[in-house]
Write a protein that holds these residues in place. Structure first.
Motif, PDB file in Angstrom:
ATOM      1  N   PHE A 147     -21.112  23.592 -20.043  1.00 58.07           N
ATOM      2  CA  PHE A 147     -22.137  24.637 -19.984  1.00 58.07           C
ATOM      3  C   PHE A 147     -21.666  25.897 -20.695  1.00 58.07           C
ATOM      4  O   PHE A 147     -22.405  26.509 -21.477  1.00 58.07           O
ATOM      5  N   MET A 148     -20.422  26.296 -20.435  1.00 61.64           N
ATOM      6  CA  MET A 148     -19.908  27.524 -21.043  1.00 61.64           C
ATOM      7  C   MET A 148     -19.873  27.408 -22.565  1.00 61.64           C
ATOM      8  O   MET A 148     -20.305  28.330 -23.281  1.00 61.64           O
ATOM      9  N   ARG A 149     -19.384  26.296 -23.070  1.00 61.73           N
ATOM     10  CA  ARG A 149     -19.305  26.135 -24.527  1.00 61.73           C
ATOM     11  C   ARG A 149     -20.700  26.122 -25.150  1.00 61.73           C
ATOM     12  O   ARG A 149     -20.914  26.704 -26.222  1.00 61.73           O
ATOM     13  N   ALA A 150     -21.657  25.471 -24.463  1.00 60.82           N
ATOM     14  CA  ALA A 150     -23.010  25.382 -25.010  1.00 60.82           C
ATOM     15  C   ALA A 150     -23.697  26.739 -25.033  1.00 60.82           C
ATOM     16  O   ALA A 150     -24.305  27.123 -26.046  1.00 60.82           O
ATOM     17  N   LEU A 195     -27.905  22.340 -12.947  1.00 59.40           N
ATOM     18  CA  LEU A 195     -28.122  22.480 -14.383  1.00 59.40           C
ATOM     19  C   LEU A 195     -27.679  21.202 -15.092  1.00 59.40           C
ATOM     20  O   LEU A 195     -26.574  20.701 -14.855  1.00 59.40           O
ATOM     21  N   ILE A 196     -28.548  20.670 -15.989  1.00 56.50           N
ATOM     22  CA  ILE A 196     -28.194  19.426 -16.682  1.00 56.50           C
ATOM     23  C   ILE A 196     -28.297  19.545 -18.200  1.00 56.50           C
ATOM     24  O   ILE A 196     -27.803  18.672 -18.916  1.00 56.50           O
ATOM     25  N   GLU A 197     -28.910  20.647 -18.710  1.00 55.79           N
ATOM     26  CA  GLU A 197     -29.129  20.708 -20.155  1.00 55.79           C
ATOM     27  C   GLU A 197     -29.202  22.155 -20.622  1.00 55.79           C
ATOM     28  O   GLU A 197     -29.785  23.008 -19.948  1.00 55.79           O
ATOM     29  N   VAL A 198     -28.596  22.451 -21.776  1.00 56.84           N
ATOM     30  CA  VAL A 198     -28.646  23.772 -22.395  1.00 56.84           C
ATOM     31  C   VAL A 198     -29.066  23.611 -23.851  1.00 56.84           C
ATOM     32  O   VAL A 198     -28.369  22.936 -24.630  1.00 56.84           O
ATOM     33  N   PRO A 237     -27.119  17.940 -23.342  1.00 58.60           N
ATOM     34  CA  PRO A 237     -26.752  17.624 -21.959  1.00 58.60           C
ATOM     35  C   PRO A 237     -25.400  18.250 -21.602  1.00 58.60           C
ATOM     36  O   PRO A 237     -24.471  18.257 -22.425  1.00 58.60           O
ATOM     37  N   VAL A 238     -25.311  18.776 -20.401  1.00 57.93           N
ATOM     38  CA  VAL A 238     -24.041  19.347 -19.914  1.00 57.93           C
ATOM     39  C   VAL A 238     -23.704  18.670 -18.589  1.00 57.93           C
ATOM     40  O   VAL A 238     -24.530  18.587 -17.694  1.00 57.93           O
ATOM     41  N   ALA A 239     -22.476  18.179 -18.499  1.00 58.90           N
ATOM     42  CA  ALA A 239     -22.058  17.439 -17.309  1.00 58.90           C
ATOM     43  C   ALA A 239     -21.155  18.241 -16.394  1.00 58.90           C
ATOM     44  O   ALA A 239     -20.970  17.874 -15.237  1.00 58.90           O
TER      45      ALA A 239
END
Length: 710
Positions: free
Chosen positions: A297-300, A283-286, A290-292
């Protein structure tokens, strides 16, 4: 058999799986027996060097003459016994059997020697004919070999490379010491008590004997190095102390065959699942962000709690190929019952709630004027208020002295919600935004919309047991659950296990017993995950005459959602390797010393900080060995280093029958110039033997499930 072989030949994947299992099993057998061989070879080599005749050298025991094979080379009989409980070297003149100790003293062979003295003459190649220093060298040689073996295995592990769970924080349990100390998802632990932390297991090993606290060096993203001292806790029924954290997931899906957890698959579009199962996905984007890492990811995705999100994945094999999918919110399964809010267990000292005077023991009565708050859902209620832009809530609490107080409590910016389940059956609930952890009592406080309004559940009744009807067995060997004819039953509610653990975890994973003809099958597209449909509650107390059972249907929640959308992510790992032999030997030696000292720490606190139920026997060791083999050859060698050091320390303990006991008797003989009294020696030997037998019985009882660990 021929059909089986043809089946393997026709299915290369199945063949490779069986080949890997066979290889792993062989490594376990070789490794465990190598520990025995090097120990006994130490005794054997030094005994022969001292001129002692060795009658037998056996791997495993040949009780009653039962053995797989034997052969004789020189004066020594070599063989493989039937009973895989260790091994032994039988030296002329040495007896571990107390009844054989009589008559082994050195007699007077002078001119005035009696017939009895003459009968007691010890042959010069006997163990008993050797000096005390020689006999001590023979006895200690096995332990020395185990220590050397541990160093070699440790050095080999660092040369091969060790891939292990990274010392990085994923979930921080609400109300735990780590939660109170403001540890956060994404924190990387770089050092523990001044020693480098290379794996998550280093933290677990350091918790024993850390009554003054663990001094952790932490690398926090966006902040840098910080220091924290955290005192681990051990609550009633815990096996060992804990600070309340779990490892950090990655953003890589677990495998091509499992992109999501079984309980979540029904909510995903089949096309989405098919797209995610094509290859190794990351997974790279939500929603365009972009999520690293996992915390990002959780915050997004929590910004859209209860709503779909758009995700972009890439294949690490083909990074130019991006796959965009819509990921649904995953509703939790619930009972439609609101349970009673319990007292606050902890208030974080950095929270506004703490500044406002909220204390452990207070009870939350309402949030923003809403009184029928479900304790299970409160953290997500607060999250949705944050998502709406609110920075505070009006919190009404009943104080410990019985007074009522309404406070305006500011919300911290952190939106990640800690899981209550996973590390313990007794974790409280909590909200990092509020900075408060609270209990949920197993008392029915109300019925939610869509809940069981027609079965007459008595408000105020207490849950005594929680039975998953028609469910497969979930846990074994515990004191708080049992398999019953109708399904799987959790007992000791409120004592050994709390409802949040059952509702957040097992109610989601519980699956119905297989249909006829599907026994032994794992849920697949052809035999999908079938969640249980009912829970049987046994109630007592208010509104109930004695005890009464109620079958409650499981429903899909409208306002309680899975925190990470059911994704099956891998756990973050790190690989440590050195090509320098000197450094590898130094690291291996340090590991041997660390593992050896951990045994003393463990034994010192056994029965206090550490429960006797945490002990393990041969079955546990073999299972652990197989687990480490699966993690890689380096991890397997490090495990052998651990077991080698542990066995060396245990063998050197001053217990009769063990090497340490023999050394103790020889030390007495060296100091007082005479052997210990035969009768005392026999009594102590029997006591030592009895102690070891009791310990073995206890360990085997735990291994085989006769005694429940939890």
């Amino acid at each position: 058999m021929s059909n089986f072989l043809w089946a393997l030949a026709a299915d290369p994947d199945t063949f490779s799986i069986y080949l890997k299992i066979t290889y792993n099993v062989l490594l376990v057998i070789i490794g465990i027996n190598a520990l025995i061989i090097v120990h006994e070879f130490g005794h054997f080599a030094v005994a022969r060097a001292c001129g002692v005749r060795c009658d037998k050298f056996y791997i495993w025991f040949d009780f009653w003459g039962l053995r797989f094979f034997k052969f004789k080379w020189g004066d020594t009989e070599y063989g493989l016994g039937v009973f895989p409980l260790g091994g032994y070297v039988k030296m002329l003149g040495q007896e571990d059997n107390p009844s054989e100790l009589k008559g082994k003293g050195i007699g007077d062979t002078g001119e005035n020697a009696s017939e009895a003295d003459a009968a007691n003459v010890i042959p010069p190649d006997s163990f008993l004919a050797k000096s005390v220093p020689q006999r001590m060298a023979i006895i200690v040689a096995g332990v020395v070999m185990n220590f050397l073996f541990a160093i070699v295995c440790g050095a080999g592990a660092f040369m091969v490379g060790i891939t292990d769970t990274a010392p990085m924080v994923g979930n921080v349990i609400p109300g735990s010491p780590a939660w109170q100390a403001d540890m956060r998802a994404g924190d990387k632990i770089t050092a523990i008590n001044g020693q480098p932390a290379r794996a998550f297991v280093d933290l677990n090993m350091s918790m024993i004997g850390s009554e003054n606290g663990l001094k952790l060096s932490i690398d926090r993203p966006g902040v840098g190095e910080i220091e924290k001292t955290i005192v681990p806790r051990k609550r009633k029924n815990d096996l060992a102390p804990s600070i309340g954290i779990s490892p950090l997931p990655t953003l890589n899906l677990a495998s091509e065959k499992q992109a999501t957890q079984d309980y979540a698959t029904d909510w995903y579009d089949p096309k989405t699942l098919d797209a995610l199962k094509k290859t190794d996905m990351k997974l790279i984007e939500v929603d365009g962000t972009p999520v690293a890492d996992f915390p990002q990811f959780m915050r997004a995705q929590l910004k859209k709690n209860g709503l779909p999100i758009a995700c972009v994945f890439v294949s690490e094999k083909a990074p130019d190929q991006k796959i965009s999918v819509e990921v649904p919110a995953i509703p939790m399964r619930e009972l439609g019952i609101r349970f009673q809010m319990g007292p606050i267990t902890m208030v974080r000292p950095d929270s506004d709630a703490f500044k406002q005077g909220v204390e452990p023991g207070d009870i939350i009565q309402s949030v923003d004027g809403v009184t029928d708050i479900d304790p299970m859902k409160l953290s997500q209620i607060v999250l949705r208020k944050q998502n709406e832009g609110k920075t505070s809530v009006d919190l009404a609490v009943k104080k410990k002295d019985g007074s009522d107080k309404t406070l305006t409590v500011g919300l911290a910016a952190e939106t990640i919600i800690p899981h209550c389940a996973g590390l313990s059956m007794k974790d409280p609930l909590g909200s990092t935004a509020l900075g408060i952890a609270w209990e949920m009592l197993p008392v029915i406080a109300g019925i939610e919309e869509g809940g069981p309004t027609t079965i007459g559940l008595p408000i105020g009744a207490t849950v005594e047991s929680f039975e998953l009807l028609n469910s497969v067995a979930l846990l074994n060997g515990t004191t708080f659950c049992e398999e019953v004819a109708d399904g799987f039953k959790f007992i000791s509610i409120g004592d050994r296990v709390d409802l949040p653990y059952l509702l957040e975890f097992w109610l989601q994973y519980a699956v119905q017993k297989p249909l006829k003809g599907e026994e032994g099958k794992k849920p697949t597209e052809d035999a999908p995950f079938r969640p249980i449909e009912k829970v049987r509650l046994t109630l007592s107390g208010k509104g109930v005459d004695g005890k009464k059972t109620f079958d409650v249907p499981v429903i899909v929640s409208k306002d309680w959602f899975d925190l990470d959308r059911g994704f099956a992510f891998n756990i973050e790992t790190l690989t440590f390797k050195t090509n320098n032999l000197g450094e590898a030997l130094s690291l291996g030696t340090n590991k041997m010393i660390e593992y050896s000292l951990s045994v003393f720490k463990f034994l010192k606190r056994l029965g206090g900080e550490v429960s006797p139920r945490a002990l393990g026997g041969p079955v546990t060791i073999v299972k652990a060995a197989y687990m480490f083999v699966e993690k890689g050859f380096g991890s397997y060698l490090l495990f052998l280093c651990l077991i080698g050091a542990n066995l060396a320390v245990l063998n050197i303990l001053p217990i009769p029958v063990l090497d340490g006991g023999h050394l103790l008797f020889l030390a007495y003989e060296g100091i007082f110039r005479k052997p210990p009294n035969e009768n005392v020696l026999i009594i102590l030997s029997y006591l030592g033997l009895a102690l070891l037998l009791l310990l073995m019985i206890w360990a085997f009882s735990l291994d085989l499930g006769f005694v429940k660990r939890l």
